[in-house]
Enzyme design. Structure first.
Site: not given
Ligand code: NAI
Length: 704
Positions: A450, A462, A500
C-alpha cells in the site's frame, strides 16, 4: 581504542578506526583519547599532521547521539559540548599545518573536526556527505561548527548548510571552499603526500584563498546591512517552513548572528550554551527518538526469516494506470525496474504515462533530473491492454478501482498469467487482501503493498500480510520496498490496515466537531496549530470526499459504529462536492482557496467547540484506535504506529509520533480525560480500550 597515532619522516597521522563498527563516532572516550594525544602533539615539531579514517566511505559520522540523548541537565549538555570544543581548539592551535583527508561521510562532529584542520582534502567518492545536520535532531552544532563554518565558507553558505541540515557532496564542498583539493580515491595517499609537500614548504601560510562571491551575494556577505538582510530572510524562510514548531534552526541563526565578530572563546561559550538549551528539550528528545525509529525501519527484517533470501526484482507490472498506477510505474522506472503498465484501454494508459512523466517534468523543472535520464527512464515503462509480458515479471501490483469485485476478477486473471515465482500485490487502501488472495492461483504469493499518494513523495509503504502469505513473499516484498527507497511497515490484514484506520477516525471526529458548530477553517487551523501538515477538511478535499466516505463505510462494517460517517459528510456527499478533483468540497479550489459557503451553511451557527477540546477529541480517537490496533496485534508495537503516522500522514515529528505524544500526556491523565468525554457522549468512541486501561493499571506507558 578507536583513534591511533603514527609518525613517519616527521609527518604525523591520526587515524580513526572504531573497533567492531562500520562507522566512527566521536564519543566521550574517543574525545578524551584525542585530547590527551593532542597535548603530546602540541610539543612536537611536525612537518604536517594528517587526520584520516580507516573506514570505507566514512570519515566520522558525528558525535555519539546516545550520549546526547542522555543529557537531561543544562550543565551536563554544556560540559559535553565544551569537551568537544576543547579538542577542536587544540587541533586548530597546533603549530604546524593539519590536513583532514575525507573519503566518506563527515557529519556533525566529524565535519566540525575537519573544520578545525587547516586544510581539507576530499575525493570524488559519491558517498561523501559533509555538513552539520544537528538541527534535524533539535539542537545546534556544539563542537565549534557555528563558529568555524561561516568563517570558512562565508555567512550565506554556512547558514544555508546549518539551517537546512542538508549535507553536501565533495564537488559542492570544493565549490564553496570547504574542500581545498579533490582527488580520485585510487592513489589517494600519493596525492596526499604531494599535497603535504606543497603545504609544508610554506607552513605558516594558508595557501588557498576563500572562494570569491560576485554580485548581490558578495554585497550581502560583507557589509552589516547586507548581513541583516541575510538574517532576516533566513528567519523568514525558517518560520515559513517550520511554522515555529522547531526552535533549533532559529537558534542557530541567533548564535551565528551573535558570534560572527566575537573572538573564539566568547563565541564558543555562546554556542555551547545554545546547544545545552536545546539538547534537554522534549522536542529534541522526540526528534532523536524519531532518528532511531527511522534507522530501525530502514533496516527492518522479518523476525524468524533471517535465512530467507529475497528474490531479485528487475521487472514489474502495474495493473490500473490511474493516479496510483502511474505513480507506481514512475517510481519503478526511477529505481531501474522495468514497468509493464496495464489498463482497459489506450486512453487510460496514456493518462498513466502522463502521470509518470509529470513527476519527471517537475523534477526537471527543479533541475533535479536531466532530460536524457528522464527519456531513458520513461523508456522503462511500456503500456499494454492485455497481459502480454506478464509471464516474465517478478512482481505485479494491482492498482485498479477500489472495488472488491473488480479486484477479485483482476486477481483471478493475473495470477494465471504470472510465472510460478512472481508476487501478486494489491495497492488497495482498505479492502481485504485475504479475500483477494483466496481467488488467486497461489495465495502464498499474494500480499498488500500500500503506497501513499503522491507515490514519489510519500515515504511510507504498508506491507499487508494475510494468513497465507509466505515468508519468501514477505521478505522479497520488504526488500523491494527498501529498494524503492520507501519506509516499510508490516501490517496484518485488517480493515483500514494501520494508517487509514487511525486517520479516518480523526477526519470523522473533525466532522462531528463541525456538526456541533464552529467553522471549517477554525477546525483546520486547530489541527495545523497542533502541528499537523494540513487540517482535516483540507485533507478530506485532497483525498476526495467520495473516497473518504467509502472507506468510512468499510471501517464501519468491519470495526463498528464509531466509524459511522458524521452528519456533515453524509450531507455534503450527495451534493457531489468531492473536493479538489471536482473543484469544490469543503473549500472552493480556484486560484485562491476559499471556504465553500454551501458547506458552511450546513453548519449550525455558534462558536463551536474550543480549540483545546477539539484537539483532545481528534487525538483521543486516534490514540484509542492505535491502542486497539496494538491490542489486535495488527502491528508489532508502538514504533510501527508512530513511524506510520509520521511517514504516512505527516503527524508532527517534533511530537515524536502519536503514541509518544500520548505518553507525554501521561496515561492516567489520558484515561481521565477520555472517560469524561465518554460520560458526555456515551457512544463508546472515547471509552479507553482494554489496552489503554491495562497500561494504566500496570503503571506503564506505550513506550517503556
Ligand atoms: P484511479 O481511478 O485513478 O485509477 C484506476 C485505474 O484502474 C483506471 O485507470 C481504470 O481504468 C483502471 N482499471 C479499472 N479496472 C481495470 C481492470 N480490470 N484492468 C486494468 N485496469 C483497470 O484510482 P487510484 O486512485 O489510482 O486508486 C487505485 C487503487 O489504489 C485503489 O485500490 C485505491 O484504493 C488505491 N489507493 C489510492 C490512493 C489515492 O490517494 N488515490 C492512495 C493509496 C491507495
Amino acid at each position: 581504542m578507536s583513534v591511533f597515532y603514527k609518525e613517519e619522516n616527521n609527518i604525523g597521522t591520526i587515524t580513526f578506526d572504531q573497533p567492531d563498527s562500520k562507522v566512527n563516532v566521536l564519543n566521550s572516550a574517543t574525545l578524551l583519547t584525542l585530547d590527551k594525544m593532542l597535548d603530546d602533539l602540541k610539543n612536537k615539531s611536525l612537518k604536517v599532521l594528517i587526520i584520516q579514517s580507516a573506514k570505507k566511505d566514512i570519515f566520522i559520522a558525528g558525535a555519539d547521539i546516545k550520549e546526547i540523548e542522555n543529557i537531561t541537565e543544562h550543565a551536563d549538555g554544556k560540559s559535553k559540548a565544551q569537551a568537544g570544543q576543547r579538542v577542536m581548539d587544540k587541533i586548530e592551535d597546533l603549530p604546524y599545518p593539519t590536513v583532514a583527508v575525507i573519503d566518506g561521510v563527515a557529519l556533525g562532529g566529524g565535519c566540525e573536526l575537519a573544520l578545525a584542520c587547516r586544510y581539507r582534502v576530499m575525493t570524488f567518492n559519491d558517498r561523501i556527505r559533509i555538513g552539520l545536520p544537528e538541527v534535524n535532531l533539535g539542537f545546534v552544532p556544539g563542537f565549534g561548527g557555528t563558529y568555524r563554518l561561516p568563517r570558512l565558507v562565508g555567512l550565506q553558505q554556512a547558514l544555508k548548510m546549518i539551517v537546512s541540515a542538508s549535507p553536501i557532496n565533495s564537488s559542492a564542498a570544493f565549490k564553496c571552499g570547504l574542500a581545498d583539493r579533490l582527488y580520485p580515491t585510487v592513489g589517494l595517499s600519493e596525492r596526499v603526500a604531494e599535497f603535504v609537500e606543497e603545504i609544508a614548504s610554506q607552513p605558516n601560510k594558508r595557501i588557498f584563498k576563500l572562494v570569491a562571491l560576485k554580485g548581490l551575494p558578495a554585497f550581502l556577505e560583507k557589509n552589516p546591512l547586507g548581513q541583516m538582510v541575510v538574517y532576516k530572510e533566513t528567519i523568514k524562510s525558517i518560520q515559513k517552513a517550520t511554522k515555529g514548531f522547531y526552535p533549533a534552526p532559529l537558534k542557530a541563526v541567533e548564535v551565528i548572528r551573535k558570534t560572527l565578530y566575537l573572538p573564539r572563546e566568547h563565541a564558543l561559550d555562546i554556542e555551547s550554551s545554545a546547544f545545552a538549551d536545546l539538547a534537554i528539550t522534549s522536542i529534541s528528545k522526540n526528534l532523536v527518538s524519531l532518528f532511531y525509529l527511522t534507522e530501525k525501519y530502514k533496516k527492518l527484517t522479518v523476525p524468524g526469516a533471517e535465512n530467507v533470501k529475497p528474490m531479485p526484482i528487475a521487472k514489474g507490472a502495474v495493473i490500473g494506470a490511474g493516479i496510483m498506477g502511474g505513480g507506481i510505474a514512475q517510481l519503478f522506472s526511477d529505481r531501474g525496474v522495468w514497468a509493464r503498465l496495464k489498463d482497459i484501454n489506450q486512453d487510460a494508459i496514456a493518462k498513466g504515462l502522463k502521470a509518470a512523466y509529470d513527476v519527471y517534468a517537475q523534477a526537471m523543472k527543479r533541475k533535479k533530473a536531466k532530460p536524457y535520464d528522464v527519456a531513458a527512464k520513461m523508456a522503462m515503462i511500456s503500456g499494454t491492454v492485455d497481459y502480454s509480458g506478464f509471464a516474465s515479471v517478478d512482481i505485479a501490483i494491482e492498482a485498479v478501482v477500489e472495488n472488491m469485485d473488480v479486484k477479485k476478477k483482476v486477481f483471478a486473471e493475473v495470477s494465471n498469467v504470472l510465472s510460478d515465482k512472481a508476487i501478486l500485490a494489491s495497492n488497495t487502501s482498505s479492502l481485504s487482501v485475504t479475500e483477494m488472495a483466496r481467488v488467486s492461483k497461489d495465495p502464498s504469493r499474494v500480499i498488500g503493498f500500500h503506497f501513499f499518494n503522491p507515490v514519489h513523495r510519500m515515504p511510507l509503504i504498508e506491507i499487508i500480510t494475510t494468513e497465507y502469505t509466505s515468508q519468501q513473499t514477505l521478505v522479497t516484498t520488504l526488500d523491494f520496498a527498501k529498494k524503492l527507497g520507501k519506509t516499510p511497515v508490516i501490517v496484518k490484514d485488517a480493515p483500514g490496515f494501520l494508517v487509514n484506520r487511525i486517520l479516518l477516525g480523526y477526519i470523522n471526529e473533525a466532522g462531528r466537531l463541525l456538526d456541533e458548530g464552529g467553522s471549517i477553517t477554525s477546525i483546520d487551523r486547530f489541527a495545523t496549530n497542533f502541528g499537523m501538515p494540513m487540517g482535516p477538511f483540507t485533507l478530506s478535499d485532497e483525498v476526495g470526499l467520495d473516497v473518504g466516505v467509502k472507506v468510512l463505510h468499510i471501517l464501519e462494517t468491519g470495526l463498528g459504529p464509531r466509524f459511522k460517517p458524521s452528519r456533515i459528510f453524509d450531507e455534503v456527499l450527495p451534493k457531489k462536492l468531492l473536493g479538489k478533483k471536482s473543484g469544490k468540497g469543503f473549500y472552493i479550489h480556484g486560484k485562491e482557496r476559499v471556504v465553500n459557503p454551501e458547506v458552511q451553511a450546513l453548519v449550525k451557527t455558534g462558536a463551536g467547540v474550543s480549540e483545546e477540546e477539539s484537539i483532545e477529541r481528534m487525538m483521543f480517537v486516534m490514540i484509542n484506535e492505535a491502542a486497539m490496533i496494538l491490542q489486535e496485534k495488527v502491528v508489532d508495537g508502538p514504533d510501527a504506529v508512530d513511524i506510520g503516522m509520521i511517514m504516512g500522514t505527516g503527524f508532527p515529528p517534533f511530537r515524536g509520533g502519536l503514541l509518544r505524544y500520548a505518553d507525554s500526556m501521561g496515561i492516567d491523565k489520558l484515561v481521565e480525560a477520555m472517560e469524561k468525554l465518554e460520560a458526555r457522549f456515551k457512544d463508546g468512541r472515547f471509552k479507553p480500550c482494554a489496552y489503554i486501561l491495562d497500561l494504566k493499571n500496570q503503571g506503564r506507558k506505550f513506550y517503556n
